[in-house]
Design an enzyme around this catalytic site. Structure first.
Site, mmCIF file in Angstrom:
data_model
loop_
_atom_site.group_PDB
_atom_site.id
_atom_site.type_symbol
_atom_site.label_atom_id
_atom_site.label_comp_id
_atom_site.label_asym_id
_atom_site.label_seq_id
_atom_site.Cartn_x
_atom_site.Cartn_y
_atom_site.Cartn_z
ATOM 1 N N HIS A 80 0.830 -1.118 0.102
ATOM 2 C CA HIS A 80 -0.001 0.106 0.062
ATOM 3 C C HIS A 80 1.070 1.159 -0.024
ATOM 4 C CE1 HIS A 80 -3.620 2.386 0.874
ATOM 5 N NE2 HIS A 80 -2.656 3.119 1.589
ATOM 6 N N ASP A 159 -15.457 2.304 8.079
ATOM 7 C CA ASP A 159 -14.305 3.146 7.560
ATOM 8 C C ASP A 159 -14.941 4.412 6.580
ATOM 9 O OD1 ASP A 159 -11.813 4.366 7.082
ATOM 10 O OD2 ASP A 159 -12.056 3.571 4.935
ATOM 11 N N ARG A 166 -15.021 12.463 8.729
ATOM 12 C CA ARG A 166 -13.807 13.114 9.129
ATOM 13 C C ARG A 166 -13.767 14.332 8.024
ATOM 14 N NH1 ARG A 166 -9.995 8.557 8.468
ATOM 15 N NH2 ARG A 166 -8.306 10.135 8.734
ATOM 16 N N LYS A 185 -8.642 -1.605 5.889
ATOM 17 C CA LYS A 185 -8.995 -2.004 4.308
ATOM 18 C C LYS A 185 -7.972 -2.826 3.954
ATOM 19 C CE LYS A 185 -9.198 2.485 3.518
ATOM 20 N NZ LYS A 185 -9.544 3.803 3.252
HETATM 21 N N1 URA Z 1 -6.226 7.257 3.246
HETATM 22 C C1 URA Z 1 -7.117 6.211 3.834
HETATM 23 O O1 URA Z 1 -7.508 5.428 3.267
HETATM 24 N N2 URA Z 1 -7.695 6.758 4.969
HETATM 25 C C2 URA Z 1 -7.508 7.832 5.645
HETATM 26 O O2 URA Z 1 -7.825 8.090 6.676
HETATM 27 C C3 URA Z 1 -6.315 8.692 4.914
HETATM 28 C C4 URA Z 1 -5.732 8.186 3.855
#
Ligand code: URA
Ligand code: CA
Length: 431
Positions: A80, A159, A166, A185
Site C-alpha cells: 500500500h 471506515d 472526518r 482496508k
Molecule cells: N487514506 C485512507 O484510506 N484513510 C485515511 O484516513 C487517509 C488516507
C-alpha cells in the site's frame, strides 16, 4: 456514548469493548453523526494508544465483509502506498513480484487526485476489466500468480462512513485515524503480509518525515497486533516519482520499467518495495537475494510477459506491452520551457499534480470523468541543470489551451543558481 466521548476528551484510554460499541453503533446508525463527530475530534486532540488503534482497526474490519484468500497457495503479500504524484509502483510491482513466485491478489481503488488510481490507469488498456467474481479472482491468482480487481462487496463500511464524516469535520489529519483507516482496508482484503510505502514531502499526505514515521509506526504496530507481517518504507515525495503523471502515460512508464528502461527513482523504489514483498512472501531469505531475483525477471523479460498475461486474462489488449502506441494518446504535445537558466532546486509535487488534474488526468470530485490520454512528462528532476527555453516538461493534452497548467509548472519547478543534491529516495525502513 456520552461516557466514551467524555473519557477520550479527558485523555483516558478506551477499552476494546468501548471502541467496538462505538464502531458497531455508528455503522448501524444507532449512534448519530454529532456524537461520532465529537468522538473524532476528541481523538484528534488526545490521540490513541497503539492498543486502542489495534482495537479500532479490528472493529472496522469486522464491520463488513472480509475477503478469504486461504484458497490461494502461498503467502499473500499486499502493498500500500499512502499516495503521491506519478506513483506508478503498483502497476510495476504486481507483475514484478508475481514473476518471482509471490501470489499477488490486488484490490485497488480509483480515488480522487492528480491522476486516477491503479484501476483507472489499467482501464486505459483497451478491453481491460476489473470486475471478477471472488471465485474468478482466486482462480486467476492460483493460475497466473496475479490479478487486480476493484473493491468488491461490503468492505469496511465503518471506515467509509467515518471517512466521509472526518472529511467534513476537520478530522482527517489524525495519525491514529489515518492508520486505522488504511490498515482496516488492507486487513479486510485478506493479505497475510503488508508492505507499506509511506511518502513524505510536498506531494505527500504527510509533509514532514516526522509525521510519516509516526504514521508508519502506527500502521506497523496495528499489523503486528492483528497477526499480519507488516513493514514500512518511508520514501521521498518531494518531487513526482518517475517522469510520467497521467493514466496511459504511467502505463507506458510501467512497461518501460518492466523492460529495465524506467526512470531511476521509480525503478529503485520498485526494487526496494519488491525485495521486501519477496522476503515477506518467503521466496527469498534476504533482501539482497530478493533484489537479484527482481533484476533477473526484468532482464529475461518474464516480468513484462506476466504483465501481458494479466492484461490478457482480464480482457485487455496485451499487444501494448510491445507496442505502447496502442494506448490512448492526446491530440497535442506542448513544451513547457524553463524561464531561466540554472539547477532545478525544488519541485512542488502537489502543484504539478494540480497541473495534471487541470488537463483532465484526475478527478476533483467522484463524478468527474478522467481523460486517460492526458498528463505531463517531466523532462527534468531535482538536481538537473536547465537552460532558459529548454523544456521542463511536455504537456499531453486534448485541449489546445493549457496556459494554466504551463503557469503552474513554471511556477512550481524552481530553478536556482545553486547546486542542488538529488533528494534521498529511501528515508527509512520500519519493521
Ligand atoms: N487514506 C485512507 O484510506 N484513510 C485515511 O484516513 C487517509 C488516507
Ligand atoms: Ca510516474
Amino acid at each position: 456514548m456520552v461516557d466514551i466521548i467524555e473519557k477520550k476528551r479527558d485523555g483516558e484510554t478506551l477499552t476494546k469493548d468501548e471502541i467496538t460499541f462505538f464502531i458497531d453503533g455508528y455503522t448501524n446508525g444507532s449512534i448519530p453523526d454529532y456524537q461520532a463527530s465529537a468522538f473524532l475530534m476528541a481523538v484528534y486532540f488526545k490521540g490513541m494508544t497503539a492498543e486502542e488503534q489495534g482495537h479500532l482497526t479490528l472493529a472496522m474490519v469486522e464491520s463488513g465483509d472480509q475477503i478469504d484468500l486461504s484458497a490461494i497457495e502461498g503467502v499473500k503479500v499486499d502493498k500500500h502506498s499512502t499516495g503521491g504524484v506519478g506513483d506508478t509502483t503498483t502497476l510495476i510491482l504486481v507483475p514484478l513480484v508475481a514473476a518471482c513466485g509471490v501470489p499477488v491478489a490486488k484490490m485497488s481503488g480509483r480515488g480522487l487526485g492528480h491522476t486516477g488510481g491503479t484501476l483507472d490507469k489499467l482501464e486505459s488498456i483497451e478491453g481491460f476489466h476489473i470486475e471478477l467474481t471472488e471465485e474468478q479472482f482466486v482462480k486467476q491468482v492460483n493460475d497466473l500468480k496475479l490479478a487486480v480487481i476493484g473493491q468488491s462487496g461490503n468492505l469496511t463500511p465503518a471506515d467509509k462512513k467515518l471517512y466521509s464524516l472526518r472529511d467534513v469535520t476537520a478530522t482527517v489529519n489524525s495519525i491514529p485515524l489515518i492508520a486505522s483507516s488504511i490498515m482496516s482496508k488492507k486487513i479486510a482484503a485478506g493479505a497475510d503480509a503488508i508492505v507499506l510505502d509511506v511518502k513524505t514531502g510536498d506531494g505527500a499526505f504527510m509533509k514532514t518525515q516526522e509525521d510519516a514515521e509516526a504514521l508508519a509506526h502506527s500502521m506497523v504496530s496495528i499489523g503486528h497486533q492483528v497477526g499480519r507481517d507488516t513493514m514500512a518504507v518511508i520514501s521521498d515525495m518531494s518531487q513526482p516519482l518517475g517522469f510520467a503523471i497521467g493514466n496511459a502515460l504511467e502505463i507506458k512508464e510501467a512497461i518501460d520499467t518492466l523492460k529495465g528502461q524506467g526512470p531511476e527513482d521509480l525503478t529503485e523504489l520498485c526494487f526496494v518495495l519488491g525485495s521486501k514483498m519477496i522476503v515477506a512472501g518467503k521466496k527469498a531469505d534476504s533482501l539482497e537475494e530478493a533484489r537479484k531475483m527482481l533484476e533477473a525477471v526484468i532482464a529475461d523479460g518474464s516480468a513484462l510477459e506476466l504483465f501481458g498475461k494479466l492484461i490478457e486474462a482480464q480482457g485487455g489488449d496485451a499487444r501494448i506491452i510491445h507496442d505502447t502506441s496502442l494506448l490512448p494518446t492526446a491530440k497535442y504535445e506542448i513544451e513547457v520551457p524553463a524561464l531561466v537558466t540554472g539547477t532545478i532546486s525544488k519541485m512542488e509535487a502537489d502543484e504539478i499534480g494540480v497541473a495534471a488534474m487541470l488537463l483532465g488526468a484526475g478527478r476533483a470530485t467522484k463524478e468527474d470523468e478522467i481523460d486517460l490520454a492526458v498528463g505531463i512528462i517531466l523532462e527534468k528532476k531535482i538536481g538537473d541543470t536547465v537552460t532558459a527555453g529548454e523544456p521542463l516538461a511536455i504537456i499531453h493534452s486534448n485541449n489546445e489551451n493549457v496556459a494554466k497548467s504551463i503557469e503552474l509548472i513554471q511556477k512550481h519547478i524552481h530553478v536556482s543558481d545553486n547546486i542542488q543534491e538529488k533528494p534521498e529516495l529511501i528515508k527509512k525502513m520500519i519493521t
